[in-house]
Design a protein around this motif. Sequence first.
Motif, PDB file in Angstrom:
ATOM      1  N   ASP A  29     -19.171  -1.849  17.921  1.00 22.47           N
ATOM      2  CA  ASP A  29     -17.818  -1.912  18.476  1.00 22.47           C
ATOM      3  C   ASP A  29     -16.912  -0.779  18.005  1.00 22.47           C
ATOM      4  OD1 ASP A  29     -16.027  -3.407  20.189  1.00 22.47           O
ATOM      5  OD2 ASP A  29     -14.903  -3.893  18.369  1.00 22.47           O
ATOM      6  N   GLU A  30     -17.023  -0.356  16.763  1.00 20.55           N
ATOM      7  CA  GLU A  30     -16.135   0.676  16.227  1.00 20.55           C
ATOM      8  C   GLU A  30     -16.752   2.071  16.295  1.00 20.55           C
ATOM      9  OE1 GLU A  30     -13.080   0.026  15.381  1.00 20.55           O
ATOM     10  OE2 GLU A  30     -13.350  -2.118  15.770  1.00 20.55           O
ATOM     11  N   ASN A  31     -17.979   2.177  16.774  1.00 21.69           N
ATOM     12  CA  ASN A  31     -18.674   3.478  16.819  1.00 21.69           C
ATOM     13  C   ASN A  31     -18.181   4.284  18.019  1.00 21.69           C
ATOM     14  OD1 ASN A  31     -20.749   5.556  17.175  1.00 21.69           O
ATOM     15  ND2 ASN A  31     -21.930   4.378  15.678  1.00 21.69           N
ATOM     16  N   GLU A  32     -17.853   5.546  17.809  1.00 15.15           N
ATOM     17  CA  GLU A  32     -17.336   6.355  18.914  1.00 15.15           C
ATOM     18  C   GLU A  32     -18.407   6.646  19.973  1.00 15.15           C
ATOM     19  OE1 GLU A  32     -17.957  10.678  16.642  1.00 15.15           O
ATOM     20  OE2 GLU A  32     -15.970  10.047  17.303  1.00 15.15           O
ATOM     21  N   ASN A  33     -19.680   6.529  19.588  1.00 20.61           N
ATOM     22  CA  ASN A  33     -20.789   6.733  20.537  1.00 20.61           C
ATOM     23  C   ASN A  33     -21.396   5.404  20.998  1.00 20.61           C
ATOM     24  OD1 ASN A  33     -20.707   9.585  20.430  1.00 20.61           O
ATOM     25  ND2 ASN A  33     -21.821   9.545  18.492  1.00 20.61           N
ATOM     26  N   ARG A  34     -20.581   4.352  21.004  1.00 22.27           N
ATOM     27  CA  ARG A  34     -21.100   3.014  21.257  1.00 22.27           C
ATOM     28  C   ARG A  34     -21.754   2.883  22.643  1.00 22.27           C
ATOM     29  NH1 ARG A  34     -15.052   0.268  21.250  1.00 22.27           N
ATOM     30  NH2 ARG A  34     -14.314   1.186  23.224  1.00 22.27           N
ATOM     31  N   SER A  35     -21.217   3.533  23.659  1.00 21.40           N
ATOM     32  CA  SER A  35     -21.805   3.419  25.000  1.00 21.40           C
ATOM     33  C   SER A  35     -23.202   4.033  25.034  1.00 21.40           C
ATOM     34  CB  SER A  35     -20.910   4.107  26.038  1.00 21.40           C
ATOM     35  OG  SER A  35     -19.666   3.451  26.136  1.00 21.40           O
ATOM     36  N   TYR A  36     -23.343   5.211  24.429  1.00 22.92           N
ATOM     37  CA  TYR A  36     -24.649   5.875  24.356  1.00 22.92           C
ATOM     38  C   TYR A  36     -25.640   5.034  23.559  1.00 22.92           C
ATOM     39  CZ  TYR A  36     -28.083   9.060  22.260  1.00 22.92           C
ATOM     40  OH  TYR A  36     -29.242   9.641  21.794  1.00 22.92           O
ATOM     41  N   LEU A  37     -25.204   4.522  22.404  1.00 18.86           N
ATOM     42  CA  LEU A  37     -26.102   3.760  21.544  1.00 18.86           C
ATOM     43  C   LEU A  37     -26.498   2.426  22.177  1.00 18.86           C
ATOM     44  CD1 LEU A  37     -24.397   4.472  18.092  1.00 18.86           C
ATOM     45  CD2 LEU A  37     -26.512   5.474  18.992  1.00 18.86           C
ATOM     46  N   LEU A  38     -25.556   1.779  22.894  1.00 24.64           N
ATOM     47  CA  LEU A  38     -25.885   0.524  23.553  1.00 24.64           C
ATOM     48  C   LEU A  38     -26.908   0.754  24.662  1.00 24.64           C
ATOM     49  CD1 LEU A  38     -25.507  -2.489  23.964  1.00 24.64           C
ATOM     50  CD2 LEU A  38     -23.548  -1.991  25.451  1.00 24.64           C
ATOM     51  N   THR A  39     -26.773   1.852  25.389  1.00 23.19           N
ATOM     52  CA  THR A  39     -27.746   2.161  26.443  1.00 23.19           C
ATOM     53  C   THR A  39     -29.122   2.406  25.832  1.00 23.19           C
ATOM     54  OG1 THR A  39     -25.969   3.200  27.723  1.00 23.19           O
ATOM     55  CG2 THR A  39     -28.216   3.612  28.451  1.00 23.19           C
ATOM     56  N   SER A  54     -28.993 -10.767  17.529  1.00 17.94           N
ATOM     57  CA  SER A  54     -28.359 -11.364  18.704  1.00 17.94           C
ATOM     58  C   SER A  54     -27.583 -10.303  19.493  1.00 17.94           C
ATOM     59  CB  SER A  54     -27.411 -12.490  18.281  1.00 17.94           C
ATOM     60  OG  SER A  54     -26.288 -11.948  17.601  1.00 17.94           O
ATOM     61  N   TRP A  55     -27.331 -10.609  20.766  1.00 14.45           N
ATOM     62  CA  TRP A  55     -26.538  -9.715  21.616  1.00 14.45           C
ATOM     63  C   TRP A  55     -25.127  -9.558  21.063  1.00 14.45           C
ATOM     64  CZ3 TRP A  55     -26.603  -6.127  25.175  1.00 14.45           C
ATOM     65  CH2 TRP A  55     -25.521  -5.928  26.030  1.00 14.45           C
ATOM     66  N   ARG A  56     -24.543 -10.657  20.654  1.00 20.00           N
ATOM     67  CA  ARG A  56     -23.186 -10.597  20.116  1.00 20.00           C
ATOM     68  C   ARG A  56     -23.130  -9.737  18.861  1.00 20.00           C
ATOM     69  NH1 ARG A  56     -20.139 -16.225  19.426  1.00 20.00           N
ATOM     70  NH2 ARG A  56     -20.543 -16.126  21.662  1.00 20.00           N
ATOM     71  N   GLN A  57     -24.152  -9.869  17.996  1.00 17.49           N
ATOM     72  CA  GLN A  57     -24.170  -9.073  16.768  1.00 17.49           C
ATOM     73  C   GLN A  57     -24.381  -7.591  17.092  1.00 17.49           C
ATOM     74  OE1 GLN A  57     -26.861 -10.587  13.837  1.00 17.49           O
ATOM     75  NE2 GLN A  57     -26.523  -8.900  12.386  1.00 17.49           N
ATOM     76  N   THR A  58     -25.188  -7.315  18.108  1.00 20.43           N
ATOM     77  CA  THR A  58     -25.395  -5.923  18.527  1.00 20.43           C
ATOM     78  C   THR A  58     -24.072  -5.290  18.936  1.00 20.43           C
ATOM     79  OG1 THR A  58     -27.649  -6.367  19.283  1.00 20.43           O
ATOM     80  CG2 THR A  58     -26.545  -4.436  20.206  1.00 20.43           C
TER      81      THR A  58
END
Length: 576
Positions: free
Chosen positions: A203-213, A194-198
Amino acid sequence: MTAARSLRKNVHYEVQGCRSTRWTVIDVQHDDVSARESAEKLWKEESYRAIRVMCEKYDTGTNTYKSIEIHCLGQKPKASPKKPSAPAGVCWKPGDLYSVEGRRTLTHLLRPYLERAQVAPSELLHCPEYYTDLDNSGTELQNAVQRASIDQIRLTDESIQERMKKLYRLVEQAVSALREDWKAGHMPDISKTSWRQTLATLDENENRSYLLTCSLSGYLRDLKTIPEKFEQLFKLINFKDPDWVFPVLDTLLAEFLNFPVLIKHIFGERDCLGDLLNQMIALLKGDFVPVAKEAGGAEDGEANNVSAAERLNELFSLKAMTRCKRVIFKSICRELDGTRPMSDGSLYSELNSLSDFLGAMRGPEGNNKLEERMLEAASARSSRLLNTHAISEYLMEATSPVQSARMLLELSEHAIGDGSLKKIAAEIEPIINSPRNEPYFRGMDGPFLERMQTVTRLQARCVRSKLLDNHKLRIADKLDDDCIYMMKKNSIFARIAKSSQEPHVAGHKLLGMLADGYFTLGKAQDFARQQARTYMRQPDFIEKCIGDGTAQDKAGKMLVLKQLMTKAGMANVGKD
């Protein structure tokens, strides 16, 4: 039409000034001698770093103007192409490709490929399969590297070959790192969770913006068009998502909005550019109504089927998505810089639509720099519309000199920028100063009293207009001179005195003429009021004007007289 008149309508001379990097129209003349004299005079004022005279020749074959510089004073700004042919910066490490400047450079260098493949720069940088497609597309990547290298050597001491090798190496490093991240499974697969689970996973990963993209790029990979990706993306978004998610979405959506096909998808087919721009402004303000609902096409059962365009509108209303807003601002500016008509193509309608759009654009909040750029684009468009040929066509319906002047003053209400207002004034002044029109403005070819009123109304219209103060003053003074001429030529005060049996009757007539607008602002009104003041200061002026009757009748007549005096601008006579 004589050859001289025909030439005058197809050629004019613009005096332009430059304070920094942009040229602004300061004056417009109809002959090169006057234009050069104006340029010399402005140059002596030392207000501009450069002054030039441009000869604008209308080409009837292409319906466009050709500009030729015939005179220049001072230091010109260095030439700066509207669309740079190369990226502004130099990429030294793989991370530079992911910066705002890096994505902008990719967009510029690979635009034809990105348009064909329907791929955003961020998708290319975050999904290795997109890079494989690019690498297999032919010479697209090679051409981009060559173009970048040619311009970047201006900022380095390298040869083109050395720079190309470094860029290829940098690209390979970036792609290798990306493939390793995907192979290691660092980014969640949105299609399998799910999107929420993703978001919770990242959420706590310092590279979260890169990984989400990366996750989003992979999730949208199977969709073939930008509009499809846009719609699918908004099926995921929840306005209660964590704050860190929205800059990621803002970046990706902004890149999608750079595709013309998505603009068409959101706003639909618009017959007139004005309609499209007004809808864009509505979206920026969070007031956008999608095409189907605008036309009343949504069924009752579809009330809960909220489109992606509506959800984007809701995001904008929450003051988020600043990159998206910037892209739409720039899209509007590009449209304003173009030639697509805003309405039916007539000069008045075009300026009216442009003025209405600008009124809708302005608001209590916004990005001042972007709004200034939009205002500049609107001002430049207004100035282009007000070319001599278009004005000549617009005035073809005028049946008299004063109607021509009034029609031009109507245009001034919708003109944008000082340059446009100067162009309009430059068309009005020859009309009222022309020896050919002198009999009209001085009442030599018609009833002089009627012509005095006509000239006075034209002057009042000019004073109320948006024209610049110095132009208003020149036009108003000339019309005042015309009114004075008619007053003296026809001995207006002597006629009033001769036609009146008593002084109070003459004074009352003069007050009526002042109230009814027979005398222009300036010397004409001063002379008329001075004469009226002479009559009004007679000891029995008020008593004779009121006459006999009951106290109630006299009070009513006194009230009417005071109202007449006020309208004539004589209410304070006897108090000074």
